[in-house]
Write a protein that holds these residues in place. Sequence first.
Motif, PDB file in Angstrom:
ATOM      1  N   LYS A  45       6.195   7.086  -2.037  1.00 26.61           N
ATOM      2  CA  LYS A  45       7.488   6.376  -2.352  1.00 26.61           C
ATOM      3  C   LYS A  45       6.974   4.986  -3.066  1.00 26.61           C
ATOM      4  O   LYS A  45       7.583   4.688  -4.259  1.00 26.61           O
ATOM      5  CB  LYS A  45       8.540   6.140  -1.155  1.00 26.61           C
ATOM      6  CG  LYS A  45       9.024   7.316  -0.773  1.00 26.61           C
ATOM      7  CD  LYS A  45      10.105   6.924   0.375  1.00 26.61           C
ATOM      8  CE  LYS A  45      10.719   8.022   1.051  1.00 26.61           C
ATOM      9  NZ  LYS A  45      11.439   7.782   2.152  1.00 26.61           N
ATOM     10  N   ARG A  46       6.238   4.351  -2.535  1.00 28.13           N
ATOM     11  CA  ARG A  46       5.732   3.055  -3.044  1.00 28.13           C
ATOM     12  C   ARG A  46       4.943   3.353  -4.430  1.00 28.13           C
ATOM     13  O   ARG A  46       5.160   2.364  -5.546  1.00 28.13           O
ATOM     14  CB  ARG A  46       4.810   2.198  -2.036  1.00 28.13           C
ATOM     15  CG  ARG A  46       4.504   0.672  -2.556  1.00 28.13           C
ATOM     16  CD  ARG A  46       3.634   0.129  -1.583  1.00 28.13           C
ATOM     17  NE  ARG A  46       3.391  -1.239  -1.839  1.00 28.13           N
ATOM     18  CZ  ARG A  46       4.263  -2.455  -1.286  1.00 28.13           C
ATOM     19  NH1 ARG A  46       5.517  -1.901  -0.463  1.00 28.13           N
ATOM     20  NH2 ARG A  46       4.054  -3.592  -1.696  1.00 28.13           N
ATOM     21  N   ALA A  47       4.271   4.378  -4.549  1.00 24.17           N
ATOM     22  CA  ALA A  47       3.502   4.726  -5.762  1.00 24.17           C
ATOM     23  C   ALA A  47       4.747   4.965  -6.859  1.00 24.17           C
ATOM     24  O   ALA A  47       4.371   4.457  -7.834  1.00 24.17           O
ATOM     25  CB  ALA A  47       2.768   6.101  -5.560  1.00 24.17           C
ATOM     26  N   LEU A  48       5.814   5.539  -6.537  1.00 26.24           N
ATOM     27  CA  LEU A  48       6.833   5.943  -7.530  1.00 26.24           C
ATOM     28  C   LEU A  48       7.681   4.603  -8.028  1.00 26.24           C
ATOM     29  O   LEU A  48       7.683   4.262  -9.098  1.00 26.24           O
ATOM     30  CB  LEU A  48       7.798   6.956  -6.956  1.00 26.24           C
ATOM     31  CG  LEU A  48       7.355   8.310  -6.749  1.00 26.24           C
ATOM     32  CD1 LEU A  48       8.694   9.072  -6.121  1.00 26.24           C
ATOM     33  CD2 LEU A  48       6.972   8.887  -7.991  1.00 26.24           C
ATOM     34  N   ARG A  49       7.560   3.655  -7.030  1.00 26.61           N
ATOM     35  CA  ARG A  49       8.303   2.150  -7.395  1.00 26.61           C
ATOM     36  C   ARG A  49       7.329   1.308  -8.323  1.00 26.61           C
ATOM     37  O   ARG A  49       7.731   0.916  -9.164  1.00 26.61           O
ATOM     38  CB  ARG A  49       8.261   1.510  -6.000  1.00 26.61           C
ATOM     39  CG  ARG A  49       9.827   2.107  -5.430  1.00 26.61           C
ATOM     40  CD  ARG A  49      10.158   1.145  -4.387  1.00 26.61           C
ATOM     41  NE  ARG A  49       9.155   0.668  -3.482  1.00 26.61           N
ATOM     42  CZ  ARG A  49       9.062   1.290  -2.389  1.00 26.61           C
ATOM     43  NH1 ARG A  49       9.702   2.073  -1.815  1.00 26.61           N
ATOM     44  NH2 ARG A  49       8.241   0.708  -1.528  1.00 26.61           N
ATOM     45  N   ILE A  50       5.963   1.654  -8.049  1.00 28.41           N
ATOM     46  CA  ILE A  50       5.028   0.764  -8.872  1.00 28.41           C
ATOM     47  C   ILE A  50       4.561   1.377 -10.182  1.00 28.41           C
ATOM     48  O   ILE A  50       3.978   0.794 -10.887  1.00 28.41           O
ATOM     49  CB  ILE A  50       3.755   0.160  -7.892  1.00 28.41           C
ATOM     50  CG1 ILE A  50       2.748   1.125  -7.749  1.00 28.41           C
ATOM     51  CG2 ILE A  50       4.335  -0.725  -6.898  1.00 28.41           C
ATOM     52  CD1 ILE A  50       1.622   0.692  -6.941  1.00 28.41           C
ATOM     53  N   LEU A  97      -2.348  -1.252  -3.152  1.00 31.60           N
ATOM     54  CA  LEU A  97      -3.895  -0.252  -3.718  1.00 31.60           C
ATOM     55  C   LEU A  97      -3.677   1.278  -3.032  1.00 31.60           C
ATOM     56  O   LEU A  97      -4.158   2.236  -3.684  1.00 31.60           O
ATOM     57  CB  LEU A  97      -5.062  -0.921  -3.119  1.00 31.60           C
ATOM     58  CG  LEU A  97      -5.360  -2.293  -3.482  1.00 31.60           C
ATOM     59  CD1 LEU A  97      -6.732  -2.914  -2.890  1.00 31.60           C
ATOM     60  CD2 LEU A  97      -5.976  -1.790  -5.111  1.00 31.60           C
ATOM     61  N   ALA A  98      -3.178   1.293  -1.809  1.00 32.06           N
ATOM     62  CA  ALA A  98      -2.998   2.722  -1.513  1.00 32.06           C
ATOM     63  C   ALA A  98      -2.182   3.460  -2.457  1.00 32.06           C
ATOM     64  O   ALA A  98      -2.239   4.583  -2.546  1.00 32.06           O
ATOM     65  CB  ALA A  98      -2.227   2.615  -0.019  1.00 32.06           C
ATOM     66  N   ALA A  99      -0.942   2.737  -2.673  1.00 28.03           N
ATOM     67  CA  ALA A  99       0.004   3.570  -3.647  1.00 28.03           C
ATOM     68  C   ALA A  99      -0.574   3.683  -5.158  1.00 28.03           C
ATOM     69  O   ALA A  99      -0.527   4.899  -5.742  1.00 28.03           O
ATOM     70  CB  ALA A  99       1.171   2.624  -4.071  1.00 28.03           C
ATOM     71  N   ALA A 100      -1.773   2.883  -5.687  1.00 27.06           N
ATOM     72  CA  ALA A 100      -2.349   3.192  -6.847  1.00 27.06           C
ATOM     73  C   ALA A 100      -3.413   4.426  -6.549  1.00 27.06           C
ATOM     74  O   ALA A 100      -3.592   5.096  -7.650  1.00 27.06           O
ATOM     75  CB  ALA A 100      -3.284   1.985  -7.166  1.00 27.06           C
ATOM     76  N   LYS A 101      -3.820   4.378  -5.515  1.00 25.65           N
ATOM     77  CA  LYS A 101      -4.804   5.636  -5.229  1.00 25.65           C
ATOM     78  C   LYS A 101      -3.979   7.112  -4.991  1.00 25.65           C
ATOM     79  O   LYS A 101      -4.881   8.100  -5.213  1.00 25.65           O
ATOM     80  CB  LYS A 101      -5.777   5.392  -3.943  1.00 25.65           C
ATOM     81  CG  LYS A 101      -6.684   4.228  -4.053  1.00 25.65           C
ATOM     82  CD  LYS A 101      -7.168   4.059  -2.488  1.00 25.65           C
ATOM     83  CE  LYS A 101      -8.252   2.924  -2.617  1.00 25.65           C
ATOM     84  NZ  LYS A 101      -8.874   2.625  -1.473  1.00 25.65           N
TER      85      LYS A 101
END
Length: 246
Positions: free
Chosen positions: A57-62, A140-144
């Motif tokens: 979810k955080r990946a979709l946000r950023i 960083l976890a979201a970017a990965k």
Amino acid sequence: MDILSVVGILLAIGALLGGSVLKGAGLSSLWSAAAFVIVIVGTTASIFIHTPPQVFKRALRIVRWTVQPPVADREALVAQLLEWSNVARRQGLLGLEGHVAEQSDPFLKKGLQMLVDGLEPEAIRHMLEIELEGEEHKDLAAAKVFEGMGIYAPTLGIVGAVFGLIAVMKNLADPSKLGHGIAAAFTATIYGIASANLFFLPIAAKLKSVIGRRSGEREMIIEGLIAIAQGENPRNIEAKLAGFLH
């Protein structure tokens, strides 16, 4: 808006479409429902298994930071910190209380509130650094997530190509189907390698760059607030923060 990212995305799409036309393959050769299911849907499935829900979810946000990174004017931020330093020297730390509610950045607001509350400089540093490390770790976890997609997609592209070649082998008795079958098999490879190297991996790299820049801004805020808490001269604070502007 990050113009380079926008131009890069358009060039990536143009390179695929234009390259296909210039090579004589035509645009129709780029579409394959089977390749889409194996590579794109398969990559999505892999990343669902790979990633905890909150990280996804955080990946979709950023992901929007790729083209619309958070904007922060470091010079204006330094000027603000210097203004607070002058207020603190004239009125004491309680003189900054009226500025707390004006802050839209939760990190800056939290740090300023601790300053007004009279916490010891090292306590402020410790708590803000924990906040910074936690935020940076989550981003960083979201970017990965996109980095992971860039790893899985090419492999699934090969899987799609193998499936296509299996279908070709089943039709060896009919030479008229061989050319079309082989071409369709390699479409999955294109999907996998192109999506990874033109989109997923560059997005991950850009997000890491944005996260690093945000962390640098947070570090500047911490140093500025600590200097104010220690009652340093505004000129010394300005000299200390000057390094963050470059």
